[in-house]
Design a protein around this motif. Structure first.
Motif, PDB file in Angstrom:
ATOM      1  N   GLY A   1       0.794  -1.222   0.000  1.00 47.32           N
ATOM      2  CA  GLY A   1       0.000   0.000   0.000  1.00 47.32           C
ATOM      3  C   GLY A   1       0.825   1.271   0.000  1.00 47.32           C
ATOM      4  O   GLY A   1       0.280   2.357  -0.196  1.00 47.32           O
ATOM      5  N   GLY A   2       2.118   1.157   0.222  1.00 42.71           N
ATOM      6  CA  GLY A   2       2.988   2.328   0.209  1.00 42.71           C
ATOM      7  C   GLY A   2       3.555   2.587  -1.175  1.00 42.71           C
ATOM      8  O   GLY A   2       3.034   2.110  -2.186  1.00 42.71           O
ATOM      9  N   ASP A   3       4.655   3.327  -1.220  1.00 37.89           N
ATOM     10  CA  ASP A   3       5.275   3.718  -2.483  1.00 37.89           C
ATOM     11  C   ASP A   3       6.110   2.574  -3.057  1.00 37.89           C
ATOM     12  O   ASP A   3       6.996   2.043  -2.376  1.00 37.89           O
ATOM     13  N   LEU A   4       5.851   2.190  -4.314  1.00 38.51           N
ATOM     14  CA  LEU A   4       6.571   1.082  -4.947  1.00 38.51           C
ATOM     15  C   LEU A   4       8.059   1.344  -5.002  1.00 38.51           C
ATOM     16  O   LEU A   4       8.871   0.455  -4.686  1.00 38.51           O
ATOM     17  N   TYR A   5       8.427   2.544  -5.412  1.00 41.84           N
ATOM     18  CA  TYR A   5       9.852   2.828  -5.581  1.00 41.84           C
ATOM     19  C   TYR A   5      10.582   2.802  -4.243  1.00 41.84           C
ATOM     20  O   TYR A   5      11.713   2.315  -4.148  1.00 41.84           O
ATOM     21  N   ASP A   6       9.935   3.306  -3.203  1.00 40.92           N
ATOM     22  CA  ASP A   6      10.559   3.262  -1.882  1.00 40.92           C
ATOM     23  C   ASP A   6      10.824   1.828  -1.453  1.00 40.92           C
ATOM     24  O   ASP A   6      11.856   1.524  -0.837  1.00 40.92           O
ATOM     25  N   ALA A   7       9.885   0.934  -1.774  1.00 36.77           N
ATOM     26  CA  ALA A   7      10.051  -0.473  -1.411  1.00 36.77           C
ATOM     27  C   ALA A   7      11.247  -1.074  -2.132  1.00 36.77           C
ATOM     28  O   ALA A   7      11.977  -1.902  -1.569  1.00 36.77           O
ATOM     29  N   MET A   8      11.480  -0.678  -3.370  1.00 35.65           N
ATOM     30  CA  MET A   8      12.630  -1.180  -4.127  1.00 35.65           C
ATOM     31  C   MET A   8      13.934  -0.573  -3.619  1.00 35.65           C
ATOM     32  O   MET A   8      14.934  -1.264  -3.465  1.00 35.65           O
ATOM     33  N   LEU A   9      13.916   0.721  -3.352  1.00 37.61           N
ATOM     34  CA  LEU A   9      15.092   1.403  -2.831  1.00 37.61           C
ATOM     35  C   LEU A   9      15.528   0.792  -1.504  1.00 37.61           C
ATOM     36  O   LEU A   9      16.728   0.694  -1.214  1.00 37.61           O
ATOM     37  N   ASP A  10      14.563   0.338  -0.726  1.00 38.41           N
ATOM     38  CA  ASP A  10      14.866  -0.243   0.582  1.00 38.41           C
ATOM     39  C   ASP A  10      15.694  -1.515   0.470  1.00 38.41           C
ATOM     40  O   ASP A  10      16.363  -1.908   1.417  1.00 38.41           O
TER      41      ASP A  10
ATOM     42  N   THR B   1      14.261   6.924   1.483  1.00 41.27           N
ATOM     43  CA  THR B   1      13.118   7.017   0.572  1.00 41.27           C
ATOM     44  C   THR B   1      13.477   7.802  -0.681  1.00 41.27           C
ATOM     45  O   THR B   1      14.455   8.559  -0.703  1.00 41.27           O
ATOM     46  N   GLY B   2      12.651   7.634  -1.700  1.00 37.13           N
ATOM     47  CA  GLY B   2      12.838   8.395  -2.930  1.00 37.13           C
ATOM     48  C   GLY B   2      12.732   9.888  -2.691  1.00 37.13           C
ATOM     49  O   GLY B   2      13.467  10.677  -3.304  1.00 37.13           O
ATOM     50  N   ALA B   3      11.850  10.298  -1.787  1.00 38.59           N
ATOM     51  CA  ALA B   3      11.695  11.723  -1.486  1.00 38.59           C
ATOM     52  C   ALA B   3      12.966  12.286  -0.858  1.00 38.59           C
ATOM     53  O   ALA B   3      13.381  13.417  -1.162  1.00 38.59           O
TER      54      ALA B   3
ATOM     55  N   GLU C   1      13.745   6.044 -13.786  1.00 32.35           N
ATOM     56  CA  GLU C   1      13.303   4.775 -13.222  1.00 32.35           C
ATOM     57  C   GLU C   1      12.145   4.959 -12.235  1.00 32.35           C
ATOM     58  O   GLU C   1      11.285   4.084 -12.103  1.00 32.35           O
ATOM     59  N   ARG C   2      12.113   6.089 -11.544  1.00 32.30           N
ATOM     60  CA  ARG C   2      10.943   6.366 -10.700  1.00 32.30           C
ATOM     61  C   ARG C   2       9.689   6.488 -11.556  1.00 32.30           C
ATOM     62  O   ARG C   2       8.613   5.999 -11.179  1.00 32.30           O
ATOM     63  N   ALA C   3       9.836   7.134 -12.718  1.00 37.40           N
ATOM     64  CA  ALA C   3       8.690   7.278 -13.619  1.00 37.40           C
ATOM     65  C   ALA C   3       8.265   5.930 -14.184  1.00 37.40           C
ATOM     66  O   ALA C   3       7.065   5.665 -14.342  1.00 37.40           O
ATOM     67  N   LEU C   4       9.226   5.046 -14.495  1.00 41.57           N
ATOM     68  CA  LEU C   4       8.885   3.700 -14.960  1.00 41.57           C
ATOM     69  C   LEU C   4       8.123   2.925 -13.896  1.00 41.57           C
ATOM     70  O   LEU C   4       7.135   2.237 -14.176  1.00 41.57           O
ATOM     71  N   MET C   5       8.556   3.024 -12.667  1.00 40.79           N
ATOM     72  CA  MET C   5       7.914   2.276 -11.593  1.00 40.79           C
ATOM     73  C   MET C   5       6.542   2.838 -11.236  1.00 40.79           C
ATOM     74  O   MET C   5       5.627   2.100 -10.880  1.00 40.79           O
ATOM     75  N   SER C   6       6.371   4.138 -11.358  1.00 41.10           N
ATOM     76  CA  SER C   6       5.070   4.744 -11.049  1.00 41.10           C
ATOM     77  C   SER C   6       4.067   4.565 -12.178  1.00 41.10           C
ATOM     78  O   SER C   6       2.861   4.756 -11.982  1.00 41.10           O
TER      79      SER C   6
ATOM     80  N   PRO D   1      20.415   5.531  -7.437  1.00 39.71           N
ATOM     81  CA  PRO D   1      20.686   6.651  -6.523  1.00 39.71           C
ATOM     82  C   PRO D   1      21.717   6.338  -5.454  1.00 39.71           C
ATOM     83  O   PRO D   1      22.307   7.261  -4.883  1.00 39.71           O
ATOM     84  N   THR D   2      21.978   5.046  -5.199  1.00 41.81           N
ATOM     85  CA  THR D   2      22.978   4.716  -4.185  1.00 41.81           C
ATOM     86  C   THR D   2      24.386   5.099  -4.636  1.00 41.81           C
ATOM     87  O   THR D   2      25.267   5.265  -3.797  1.00 41.81           O
ATOM     88  N   TYR D   3      24.612   5.247  -5.949  1.00 48.13           N
ATOM     89  CA  TYR D   3      25.909   5.730  -6.418  1.00 48.13           C
ATOM     90  C   TYR D   3      26.166   7.146  -5.895  1.00 48.13           C
ATOM     91  O   TYR D   3      27.254   7.450  -5.398  1.00 48.13           O
ATOM     92  N   SER D   4      25.185   8.013  -6.031  1.00 47.10           N
ATOM     93  CA  SER D   4      25.360   9.385  -5.548  1.00 47.10           C
ATOM     94  C   SER D   4      25.372   9.435  -4.029  1.00 47.10           C
ATOM     95  O   SER D   4      26.117  10.227  -3.436  1.00 47.10           O
ATOM     96  N   LEU D   5      24.552   8.612  -3.401  1.00 46.20           N
ATOM     97  CA  LEU D   5      24.585   8.550  -1.949  1.00 46.20           C
ATOM     98  C   LEU D   5      25.975   8.105  -1.490  1.00 46.20           C
ATOM     99  O   LEU D   5      26.516   8.615  -0.495  1.00 46.20           O
ATOM    100  N   GLY D   6      26.573   7.160  -2.226  1.00 48.17           N
ATOM    101  CA  GLY D   6      27.933   6.741  -1.922  1.00 48.17           C
ATOM    102  C   GLY D   6      28.931   7.869  -2.075  1.00 48.17           C
ATOM    103  O   GLY D   6      29.875   8.002  -1.275  1.00 48.17           O
ATOM    104  N   ASN D   7      28.754   8.724  -3.093  1.00 45.74           N
ATOM    105  CA  ASN D   7      29.620   9.894  -3.245  1.00 45.74           C
ATOM    106  C   ASN D   7      29.493  10.830  -2.049  1.00 45.74           C
ATOM    107  O   ASN D   7      30.491  11.378  -1.562  1.00 45.74           O
TER     108      ASN D   7
END
Length: 489
Positions: free
Chosen positions: A143-152, A159-161, A355-360, A406-412
């Protein structure tokens, strides 16, 4: 045996099987004959069915209900097993196996389409992958955000936000820095050709310079470099170009950052949930700091320049200062993995939004190429010339890794925090690097980050190591200092 002991014994077998499945993926990218792709898909699907059954087994839930932690390590083990158990039970076994089979086949179709510059040959299977991943995301999101579930899956607790907010803070300073740099004259590059065997020899030497234990690893070639495995078997791949030795050099150093993390984890955690990197963002922090803050530093490139002259002879660069400028040249280009530090995160932002747009469901797979090309033109100011330089350049979507980019940039960002702390902890770092000695840097990272494996949550391990709440500010400050100096801004 206590419930905890029984649970850990079961988990070790599950982790061992997961390592075998990972080896199948490594083989597919390096050794497998092309004609075996369909059969490999069946094999991967069968392995995933077994792993999913073990991760979601009722007895795991029973053991979790009864297990008692005797300390923080036990508590962390239970936290990670519970998390995996709850996620596995949200995804139907048949869906998990089908995703494994289809993504294994899609990987081969992507490679062929990329070689042929034929997007249309890849889109049908990508459409199937996207549909399957959206189904999986819906199950996980509950019931939550699909992309957030994948990012997790890749960066627990993010979260994507939150990623979007981080990108909004980064973009203006990166765009301004890029604009200022691109107005300045470009440094010269290498000339001539570089023997592949000598490149691979240097690759092996650099891997060992950065602390990679080849008795527990190996280096092979792949279309898209990657690291695979953990514990006593951690393998990396690289690639070569006859006219661009930096491709091989920095692909190797990058992947050694990943492999060094896995090899550096406390061996007591082997084949347990704590015996692997805690997240892809933390993993990328290691590969990016190895590659950039250490491997592209003025001090280390001075040593590397001399080694390259000894190995290859003259190659069109006059001295160490010119070599440092060439290694850090900011250039127009299409390829994320070859992008300079200033522009790299802009490539990630493009992929994150698409990819967020693809998932949404806001972007159809059939419109992906046009959307990519339009966005690239808007962000970089020039048009994509062919699919392998556009939407076919990365392997990630073919294998279902939505939420990974996005984890690439988070890693940076994490690397920026760690680098600031590293400089304070090792004040003679530049003198060490100028002698080709990375042990001060890699030893500090091993002690502060790598040995913990999955013991702490992602942001927690960075905060403990760096002494600060993770922020994009240290990374942006580092980039502005470095490139203002290089380009006399």
């Amino acid at each position: 045996m206590t419930a905890f002991d029984s649970l850990m014994a079961f988990q070790r077998d599950t982790s061992a099987l997961a390592q075998v499945a990972g080896r199948l993926g490594w083989d597919q990218e390096t050794m497998m004959p092309r004609g075996a792709a369909q059969q490999r898909g069946v094999e991967m699907g069968a392995m995933e069915a077994i792993l999913h059954a073990r991760r979601s087994a009722p007895q795991v839930g029973e053991w979790l209900a009864k297990a008692e932690a005797k300390g923080p390590v036990d508590a962390a083990q239970l936290r990670e097993i519970r998390r995996a158990y709850e996620r596995a039970n949200k995804v139907p076994a048949e869906l998990a196996a089908r995703i494994a089979r289809v993504t294994s086949e899609a990987q081969g179709k992507w490679a062929a389409a990329r070689a042929d510059e034929d997007v249309s040959a890849f889109l049908p299977v990508l459409d199937e992958v996207v549909a399957l991943k959206r189904e999986e995301g819906a199950a996980l999101a509950d019931g939550g955000d699909l992309y957030d579930a994948m990012l997790d899956d890749y960066e627990p607790g993010t979260t994507g936000a939150q990623i979007a907010t981080m990108f909004d803070a980064m973009r203006p300073r990166l765009v301004d820095l890029r604009a200022a740099v691109l107005e300045r004259p470009r440094p010269g590059g290498v000339t001539g050709t570089f023997d592949e065997a000598r490149q691979m020899g240097l690759s092996r030497e650099l891997a060992e310079v950065f602390g990679y234990d080849l008795s527990r690893g190996r280096i092979d070639k792949a279309v898209h470099p990657f690291s695979s495995g953990s514990g006593a078997d951690v393998r990396i791949t690289t690639r070569t170009s006859a006219t661009d030795p930096f491709n091989c050099i920095y692909s190797t150093i990058h992947e050694v950052g990943h492999a060094g993390y896995e090899q550096g984890i406390d061996p007591d955690y082997a084949l347990t949930p704590l015996g692997q990197g805690v997240s892809m963002g933390v993993h990328e922090s290691q590969s990016r700091i190895y590659e950039n803050q250490i491997g592209r530093s003025r001090a280390f490139t001075g040593w590397l320049y001399q080694r390259m002259v000894e190995i290859f002879g003259a190659f069109g660069i006059a001295d160490a200062d010119a070599f440092y400028a060439a290694v850090n040249s900011v250039e127009n280009g299409y390829i994320r993995t070859e992008a300079d530090e200033v522009q790299y995160n802009l490539h990630i932002m493009l992929r994150f939004d698409l990819e967020r747009a693809l998932m949404s469901g806001d972007l159809r797979v059939s419109d992906l190429e046009a959307a990519w090309n339009d966005r690239f033109l808007a962000d970089f100011g020039y048009a994509v010339d062919r699919p392998s330089n556009g939407c076919l350049q990365d392997v990630h979507w073919s294998v279902g890794l939505f939420g990974y980019f996005p984890t690439y940039s988070l890693g940076n960002v994490y690397a920026g925090c760690l680098h600031q702390a590293l400089r304070a902890a090792v004040p003679d770092l530049d003198a060490q690097l100028a002698a080709g000695d990375t042990s001060g840097a890699t030893g500090w990272l091993r002690a502060q980050v790598q040995r913990h494996g999955g013991l702490y949550a992602p942001r927690e391990v960075i905060e403990k190591a760096s002494g600060m709440t993770p922020s994009e500010a240290p990374l942006l400050d580092y980039l502005e200092r470095k490139f203002s100096d290089l380009y006399d801004l």
